[in-house]
Design a protein around this motif. Structure first.
Motif, mmCIF file in Angstrom:
data_model
loop_
_atom_site.group_PDB
_atom_site.id
_atom_site.type_symbol
_atom_site.label_atom_id
_atom_site.label_comp_id
_atom_site.label_asym_id
_atom_site.label_seq_id
_atom_site.Cartn_x
_atom_site.Cartn_y
_atom_site.Cartn_z
ATOM 1 N N GLU A 75 0.861 -1.183 0.000
ATOM 2 C CA GLU A 75 0.000 0.000 0.000
ATOM 3 C C GLU A 75 0.896 1.232 0.000
ATOM 4 O O GLU A 75 1.957 1.239 0.621
ATOM 5 N N ILE A 76 0.464 2.279 -0.680
ATOM 6 C CA ILE A 76 1.189 3.550 -0.690
ATOM 7 C C ILE A 76 0.171 4.669 -0.494
ATOM 8 O O ILE A 76 -0.845 4.719 -1.194
ATOM 9 N N ILE A 77 0.449 5.565 0.469
ATOM 10 C CA ILE A 77 -0.465 6.671 0.740
ATOM 11 C C ILE A 77 0.305 7.987 0.777
ATOM 12 O O ILE A 77 1.466 8.029 1.197
ATOM 13 N N PRO A 78 -0.329 9.078 0.362
ATOM 14 C CA PRO A 78 0.308 10.387 0.499
ATOM 15 C C PRO A 78 0.308 10.798 1.973
ATOM 16 O O PRO A 78 -0.638 10.504 2.705
ATOM 17 N N VAL A 79 1.389 11.448 2.406
ATOM 18 C CA VAL A 79 1.502 11.879 3.805
ATOM 19 C C VAL A 79 2.097 13.281 3.875
ATOM 20 O O VAL A 79 2.699 13.767 2.930
ATOM 21 N N ASP A 80 1.944 13.894 5.020
ATOM 22 C CA ASP A 80 2.564 15.179 5.341
ATOM 23 C C ASP A 80 3.765 14.876 6.233
ATOM 24 O O ASP A 80 3.609 14.246 7.279
ATOM 25 N N THR A 81 4.961 15.305 5.844
ATOM 26 C CA THR A 81 6.160 14.966 6.615
ATOM 27 C C THR A 81 6.112 15.530 8.033
ATOM 28 O O THR A 81 6.670 14.927 8.944
ATOM 29 N N ASP A 82 5.441 16.657 8.242
ATOM 30 C CA ASP A 82 5.320 17.190 9.605
ATOM 31 C C ASP A 82 4.508 16.249 10.485
ATOM 32 O O ASP A 82 4.843 16.022 11.650
ATOM 33 N N VAL A 83 3.453 15.692 9.928
ATOM 34 C CA VAL A 83 2.618 14.748 10.682
ATOM 35 C C VAL A 83 3.394 13.457 10.942
ATOM 36 O O VAL A 83 3.372 12.913 12.050
ATOM 37 N N VAL A 84 4.103 12.969 9.924
ATOM 38 C CA VAL A 84 4.923 11.762 10.104
ATOM 39 C C VAL A 84 5.934 11.995 11.223
ATOM 40 O O VAL A 84 6.099 11.160 12.116
ATOM 41 N N GLY A 85 6.606 13.132 11.197
ATOM 42 C CA GLY A 85 7.583 13.455 12.236
ATOM 43 C C GLY A 85 6.959 13.530 13.614
ATOM 44 O O GLY A 85 7.538 13.059 14.595
ATOM 45 N N ALA A 86 5.766 14.093 13.695
ATOM 46 C CA ALA A 86 5.090 14.189 14.994
ATOM 47 C C ALA A 86 4.751 12.807 15.547
ATOM 48 O O ALA A 86 4.938 12.543 16.737
ATOM 49 N N PHE A 87 4.257 11.923 14.707
ATOM 50 C CA PHE A 87 3.880 10.588 15.158
ATOM 51 C C PHE A 87 5.076 9.668 15.350
ATOM 52 O O PHE A 87 5.152 8.920 16.316
ATOM 53 N N LEU A 88 6.011 9.687 14.400
ATOM 54 C CA LEU A 88 7.076 8.685 14.381
ATOM 55 C C LEU A 88 8.421 9.207 14.866
ATOM 56 O O LEU A 88 9.338 8.414 15.091
ATOM 57 N N GLY A 89 8.565 10.504 14.981
ATOM 58 C CA GLY A 89 9.776 11.060 15.577
ATOM 59 C C GLY A 89 10.900 11.383 14.621
ATOM 60 O O GLY A 89 11.872 12.008 15.007
ATOM 61 N N ARG A 90 10.798 10.969 13.368
ATOM 62 C CA ARG A 90 11.863 11.285 12.415
ATOM 63 C C ARG A 90 11.339 11.149 10.996
ATOM 64 O O ARG A 90 10.409 10.394 10.736
ATOM 65 N N VAL A 91 11.976 11.887 10.083
ATOM 66 C CA VAL A 91 11.656 11.779 8.661
ATOM 67 C C VAL A 91 12.931 11.629 7.836
ATOM 68 O O VAL A 91 12.916 11.776 6.619
ATOM 69 N N THR A 92 14.029 11.339 8.515
ATOM 70 C CA THR A 92 15.296 11.084 7.839
ATOM 71 C C THR A 92 15.895 9.804 8.404
ATOM 72 O O THR A 92 15.492 9.334 9.474
ATOM 73 N N ASP A 93 16.879 9.276 7.702
ATOM 74 C CA ASP A 93 17.527 8.056 8.170
ATOM 75 C C ASP A 93 18.241 8.281 9.492
ATOM 76 O O ASP A 93 18.864 9.334 9.686
ATOM 77 N N PRO A 94 18.171 7.311 10.387
ATOM 78 C CA PRO A 94 18.989 7.371 11.597
ATOM 79 C C PRO A 94 20.436 7.048 11.226
ATOM 80 O O PRO A 94 20.782 7.009 10.042
ATOM 81 N N ASP A 95 21.263 6.768 12.188
ATOM 82 C CA ASP A 95 22.645 6.407 11.896
ATOM 83 C C ASP A 95 22.682 5.274 10.885
ATOM 84 O O ASP A 95 21.811 4.400 10.887
ATOM 85 N N PRO A 96 23.694 5.274 10.007
ATOM 86 C CA PRO A 96 23.770 4.221 8.990
ATOM 87 C C PRO A 96 23.868 2.828 9.600
ATOM 88 O O PRO A 96 24.332 2.659 10.712
ATOM 89 N N GLY A 97 23.415 1.864 8.834
ATOM 90 C CA GLY A 97 23.503 0.478 9.272
ATOM 91 C C GLY A 97 22.143 -0.096 9.562
ATOM 92 O O GLY A 97 21.148 0.616 9.612
ATOM 93 N N PRO A 98 22.083 -1.398 9.754
ATOM 94 C CA PRO A 98 20.809 -2.055 10.046
ATOM 95 C C PRO A 98 20.214 -1.581 11.376
ATOM 96 O O PRO A 98 20.948 -1.361 12.337
ATOM 97 N N PHE A 99 18.919 -1.409 11.404
ATOM 98 C CA PHE A 99 18.227 -1.045 12.639
ATOM 99 C C PHE A 99 16.793 -1.526 12.562
ATOM 100 O O PHE A 99 16.270 -1.772 11.493
ATOM 101 N N GLU A 100 16.189 -1.668 13.729
ATOM 102 C CA GLU A 100 14.764 -1.975 13.813
ATOM 103 C C GLU A 100 14.076 -0.804 14.478
ATOM 104 O O GLU A 100 14.520 -0.320 15.520
ATOM 105 N N ASP A 101 13.033 -0.316 13.862
ATOM 106 C CA ASP A 101 12.240 0.785 14.399
ATOM 107 C C ASP A 101 10.869 0.645 13.775
ATOM 108 O O ASP A 101 10.703 0.900 12.585
ATOM 109 N N SER A 102 9.902 0.195 14.545
ATOM 110 C CA SER A 102 8.563 -0.022 14.025
ATOM 111 C C SER A 102 7.867 1.306 13.756
ATOM 112 O O SER A 102 8.020 2.265 14.506
ATOM 113 N N ALA A 103 7.085 1.349 12.704
ATOM 114 C CA ALA A 103 6.267 2.528 12.427
ATOM 115 C C ALA A 103 4.874 2.399 13.048
ATOM 116 O O ALA A 103 4.079 3.318 12.965
ATOM 117 N N PHE A 104 4.584 1.267 13.676
ATOM 118 C CA PHE A 104 3.314 1.105 14.364
ATOM 119 C C PHE A 104 3.375 1.898 15.660
ATOM 120 O O PHE A 104 4.369 1.855 16.387
#
Length: 177
Positions: A75-104
């Motif tokens: 599924e693909i939906i249009p989003v507002d990056t400000d809203v994504v940042g408010a809910f999920l805390g970031r809109v850019t990659d964290p430190d490089p490398g493998p990581f787990e961070d759920s979007a739920f």
């Protein structure tokens, strides 16, 4: 350019390293399609991933996935990056490398029932004091429970938590206070 969030379900045995590799493949292919992948989230337990991408349209974003690694979005939906940042805390990659961070996320709403009536009955100063006390209590509980304030509604707050346990901890603290 619009921003989209896509969801990949049923990744069947994927791990953080595999998702990091797929994201790197998307980054390597993005210029060819005129898109910019911003970040991704991966939930190992649910075997789900989410990608955040600036793209001319959803289909072009999915074409990058198909070309780069073959795993297209469910599924693909249009989003507002400000809203994504408010809910999920970031809109850019964290430190490089493998990581787990759920979007739920678990969502908590607060509301002062009858706040308008309180203002009429006891006056504006009392109503303002009540809202200020509410906000202080809720924000303290959010801070103690790793919550994020998403929106202030005047006499309530919408908050986001990484899991239901933290949301419940905040709710109990708010009720007790």
């Amino acid at each position: 350019m619009p921003t989209f969030m896509d969801r990949h379900d049923n990744l069947d045995g994927a791990d953080a390293a595999a998702l990091a590799q797929a994201h790197l493949a998307d980054l390597a292919a993005q210029d060819e399609f005129g898109v910019k992948y911003l970040t991704y989230w991966f939930d190992y337990d649910r075997q789900a991933a989410f990608c955040l991408v600036d793209a001319p349209d959803a289909e072009t974003a999915n074409q990058v996935h198909a070309h780069a690694h073959g795993s297209v979005a469910s599924e693909i939906i249009p989003v507002d990056t400000d809203v994504v940042g408010a809910f999920l805390g970031r809109v850019t990659d964290p430190d490089p490398g493998p990581f787990e961070d759920s979007a739920f996320r678990a969502i908590l709403f607060t509301d002062i029932v009858g706040s308008t009536a309180i203002g009429f009955r006891y006056g504006d100063d009392a109503a303002i004091a009540l809202v200020e006390r509410h906000d202080a209590v809720v924000r303290a509980a959010l801070s103690d429970s790793s919550g994020r304030e998403v929106k202030h509604t005047g006499d309530g707050i919408m908050a986001s938590f990484r899991d239901a346990t933290h949301a419940l901890r905040a709710a109990v603290s708010i009720q007790r206070s």
